[in-house]
Design a protein around this motif. Structure first.
Motif, PDB file in Angstrom:
ATOM      1  N   VAL A  82       0.808  -1.225   0.000  1.00 33.07           N
ATOM      2  CA  VAL A  82       0.000   0.000   0.000  1.00 33.07           C
ATOM      3  C   VAL A  82       0.840   1.273   0.000  1.00 33.07           C
ATOM      4  O   VAL A  82       0.320   2.356  -0.217  1.00 33.07           O
ATOM      5  CB  VAL A  82      -0.992   0.055   1.185  1.00 33.07           C
ATOM      6  N   CYS A  83       2.139   1.144   0.215  1.00 33.99           N
ATOM      7  CA  CYS A  83       2.997   2.331   0.275  1.00 33.99           C
ATOM      8  C   CYS A  83       3.135   2.938  -1.128  1.00 33.99           C
ATOM      9  O   CYS A  83       3.700   2.303  -2.022  1.00 33.99           O
ATOM     10  CB  CYS A  83       4.368   1.985   0.836  1.00 33.99           C
ATOM     11  N   PRO A  84       2.611   4.147  -1.334  1.00 30.50           N
ATOM     12  CA  PRO A  84       2.615   4.725  -2.674  1.00 30.50           C
ATOM     13  C   PRO A  84       3.986   5.200  -3.159  1.00 30.50           C
ATOM     14  O   PRO A  84       4.177   5.429  -4.346  1.00 30.50           O
ATOM     15  CB  PRO A  84       1.654   5.915  -2.557  1.00 30.50           C
ATOM     16  N   THR A  85       4.954   5.313  -2.255  1.00 35.62           N
ATOM     17  CA  THR A  85       6.262   5.864  -2.643  1.00 35.62           C
ATOM     18  C   THR A  85       7.387   4.838  -2.605  1.00 35.62           C
ATOM     19  O   THR A  85       8.513   5.154  -2.977  1.00 35.62           O
ATOM     20  CB  THR A  85       6.651   7.023  -1.706  1.00 35.62           C
ATOM     21  N   GLY A  86       7.100   3.626  -2.111  1.00 37.72           N
ATOM     22  CA  GLY A  86       8.153   2.622  -1.990  1.00 37.72           C
ATOM     23  C   GLY A  86       9.026   2.825  -0.757  1.00 37.72           C
ATOM     24  O   GLY A  86      10.131   2.299  -0.678  1.00 37.72           O
ATOM     25  N   ALA A  87       8.521   3.584   0.222  1.00 34.07           N
ATOM     26  CA  ALA A  87       9.285   3.811   1.455  1.00 34.07           C
ATOM     27  C   ALA A  87       9.429   2.518   2.256  1.00 34.07           C
ATOM     28  O   ALA A  87      10.374   2.359   3.019  1.00 34.07           O
ATOM     29  CB  ALA A  87       8.612   4.882   2.308  1.00 34.07           C
ATOM     30  N   LEU A  88       8.498   1.590   2.074  1.00 33.16           N
ATOM     31  CA  LEU A  88       8.589   0.266   2.688  1.00 33.16           C
ATOM     32  C   LEU A  88       8.754  -0.748   1.570  1.00 33.16           C
ATOM     33  O   LEU A  88       7.904  -0.853   0.695  1.00 33.16           O
ATOM     34  CB  LEU A  88       7.322  -0.056   3.482  1.00 33.16           C
ATOM     35  N   LYS A  89       9.880  -1.452   1.616  1.00 37.11           N
ATOM     36  CA  LYS A  89      10.062  -2.491   0.602  1.00 37.11           C
ATOM     37  C   LYS A  89      10.944  -3.614   1.107  1.00 37.11           C
ATOM     38  O   LYS A  89      11.724  -3.449   2.040  1.00 37.11           O
ATOM     39  CB  LYS A  89      10.572  -1.917  -0.702  1.00 37.11           C
ATOM     40  N   GLU A 103      13.045   6.418   5.270  1.00 40.41           N
ATOM     41  CA  GLU A 103      12.378   7.631   5.741  1.00 40.41           C
ATOM     42  C   GLU A 103      12.376   8.736   4.689  1.00 40.41           C
ATOM     43  O   GLU A 103      11.430   9.521   4.599  1.00 40.41           O
ATOM     44  CB  GLU A 103      13.056   8.124   7.021  1.00 40.41           C
ATOM     45  N   SER A 104      13.398   8.774   3.845  1.00 42.26           N
ATOM     46  CA  SER A 104      13.492   9.841   2.845  1.00 42.26           C
ATOM     47  C   SER A 104      12.395   9.745   1.781  1.00 42.26           C
ATOM     48  O   SER A 104      12.092  10.724   1.109  1.00 42.26           O
ATOM     49  CB  SER A 104      14.866   9.829   2.167  1.00 42.26           C
ATOM     50  N   LEU A 105      11.779   8.564   1.633  1.00 39.05           N
ATOM     51  CA  LEU A 105      10.720   8.384   0.647  1.00 39.05           C
ATOM     52  C   LEU A 105       9.316   8.514   1.236  1.00 39.05           C
ATOM     53  O   LEU A 105       8.333   8.581   0.503  1.00 39.05           O
ATOM     54  CB  LEU A 105      10.856   7.010  -0.020  1.00 39.05           C
ATOM     55  N   CYS A 106       9.218   8.560   2.552  1.00 38.17           N
ATOM     56  CA  CYS A 106       7.912   8.571   3.229  1.00 38.17           C
ATOM     57  C   CYS A 106       7.233   9.934   3.092  1.00 38.17           C
ATOM     58  O   CYS A 106       7.851  10.971   3.325  1.00 38.17           O
ATOM     59  CB  CYS A 106       8.098   8.231   4.707  1.00 38.17           C
ATOM     60  N   ILE A 107       5.940   9.903   2.729  1.00 36.18           N
ATOM     61  CA  ILE A 107       5.169  11.146   2.626  1.00 36.18           C
ATOM     62  C   ILE A 107       4.203  11.301   3.811  1.00 36.18           C
ATOM     63  O   ILE A 107       3.430  12.248   3.877  1.00 36.18           O
ATOM     64  CB  ILE A 107       4.386  11.225   1.292  1.00 36.18           C
ATOM     65  N   GLY A 108       4.234  10.343   4.730  1.00 43.15           N
ATOM     66  CA  GLY A 108       3.412  10.444   5.935  1.00 43.15           C
ATOM     67  C   GLY A 108       1.945  10.123   5.745  1.00 43.15           C
ATOM     68  O   GLY A 108       1.106  10.586   6.519  1.00 43.15           O
ATOM     69  N   CYS A 109       1.594   9.314   4.763  1.00 47.05           N
ATOM     70  CA  CYS A 109       0.176   9.015   4.494  1.00 47.05           C
ATOM     71  C   CYS A 109      -0.425   8.038   5.513  1.00 47.05           C
ATOM     72  O   CYS A 109      -1.632   7.942   5.637  1.00 47.05           O
ATOM     73  CB  CYS A 109       0.006   8.476   3.084  1.00 47.05           C
ATOM     74  N   LYS A 110       0.416   7.289   6.197  1.00 46.57           N
ATOM     75  CA  LYS A 110       0.007   6.344   7.242  1.00 46.57           C
ATOM     76  C   LYS A 110      -0.795   5.143   6.730  1.00 46.57           C
ATOM     77  O   LYS A 110      -1.448   4.448   7.501  1.00 46.57           O
ATOM     78  CB  LYS A 110      -0.736   7.062   8.364  1.00 46.57           C
ATOM     79  N   MET A 111      -0.758   4.900   5.442  1.00 51.07           N
ATOM     80  CA  MET A 111      -1.443   3.733   4.881  1.00 51.07           C
ATOM     81  C   MET A 111      -0.858   2.436   5.439  1.00 51.07           C
ATOM     82  O   MET A 111      -1.578   1.475   5.679  1.00 51.07           O
ATOM     83  CB  MET A 111      -1.371   3.736   3.355  1.00 51.07           C
ATOM     84  N   CYS A 112       0.449   2.419   5.662  1.00 50.51           N
ATOM     85  CA  CYS A 112       1.115   1.218   6.175  1.00 50.51           C
ATOM     86  C   CYS A 112       0.597   0.839   7.561  1.00 50.51           C
ATOM     87  O   CYS A 112       0.432  -0.341   7.866  1.00 50.51           O
ATOM     88  CB  CYS A 112       2.623   1.400   6.192  1.00 50.51           C
ATOM     89  N   LEU A 113       0.331   1.849   8.404  1.00 57.69           N
ATOM     90  CA  LEU A 113      -0.211   1.586   9.745  1.00 57.69           C
ATOM     91  C   LEU A 113      -1.536   0.857   9.641  1.00 57.69           C
ATOM     92  O   LEU A 113      -1.810  -0.063  10.411  1.00 57.69           O
ATOM     93  CB  LEU A 113      -0.417   2.893  10.516  1.00 57.69           C
ATOM     94  N   GLN A 114      -2.360   1.287   8.694  1.00 59.21           N
ATOM     95  CA  GLN A 114      -3.673   0.680   8.515  1.00 59.21           C
ATOM     96  C   GLN A 114      -3.578  -0.715   7.898  1.00 59.21           C
ATOM     97  O   GLN A 114      -4.416  -1.571   8.171  1.00 59.21           O
ATOM     98  CB  GLN A 114      -4.529   1.569   7.620  1.00 59.21           C
TER      99      GLN A 114
END
Length: 183
Positions: A82-89, A103-114
């Protein structure tokens, strides 16, 4: 492909962190070890004075049982999907597949938490970005176990080959069935 037992001894098997709540006494060594390793501080006592300390695992109490919990580094990781930027891979380190956070790719959308079915992704103390277990990747690169495993004095947390863990559980269940006559 079938392998002889001698061949299997030389093969590296994927390891997982396993938890045995019966052995956990709630000492919090796992949390302290994790926090210390990720703080980069020379002295463990320094983590007690750091208001921004980030725990990468959790300890939950359910009745009289204490359970240390961590990221499962899922093969088909919903957080990564669900990470739209690839911050989690997923990244391979030796035999281990680790879900890492950039962290440099994270936009703070919090989709990963959900998306995390285990609730093991947390907001950073400052609310900007996330914190999650990285299996102590720097320690793995040095041939060491994750910190939570190394400091666990009761062997409640282990880092062991998945196939050996499964075999052990199968034997335990077989013994239980034979001893109490249940099926």
């Amino acid at each position: 492909m079938l392998h002889s037992s001698k061949e299997k001894e030389g093969m590296k098997m994927k390891k997982i962190i396993t938890i045995d709540p019966k052995n956990c006494m709630g000492c919090w060594n796992c949390l302290l070890g994790c926090a210390w390793v990720h703080s980069k501080s020379e002295k463990m006592v320094d983590i007690f004075h750091d208001p921004n300390i980030e725990w990468r695992l959790s300890i939950e109490e359910v009745g009289d049982i204490i359970v240390p919990l961590h990221c499962q580094h899922c093969d088909d990781a919903p957080c990564s999907k669900v990470c739209p930027t690839g911050a989690l891979k997923k990244q391979k380190e030796g035999e281990e597949d680790i879900i890492l956070y950039d962290e440099s790719l994270c936009i703070g959308c919090k989709m990963c938490l959900q998306a995390c079915p285990f609730g093991m992704i947390k907001l950073k103390v400052d609310g900007c970005g996330i914190v999650k277990c990285d299996l102590c990747i720097d320690r793995l690169k040095e041939g060491l176990e994750p910190a939570c495993v190394s400091v666990c004095i009761t062997d409640a947390i282990k880092f062991e080959p998945a196939d050996i863990y499964v075999k052990t559980k199968q034997k335990e269940n077989a013994k239980k069935i034979l001893s109490d006559g249940s099926n």
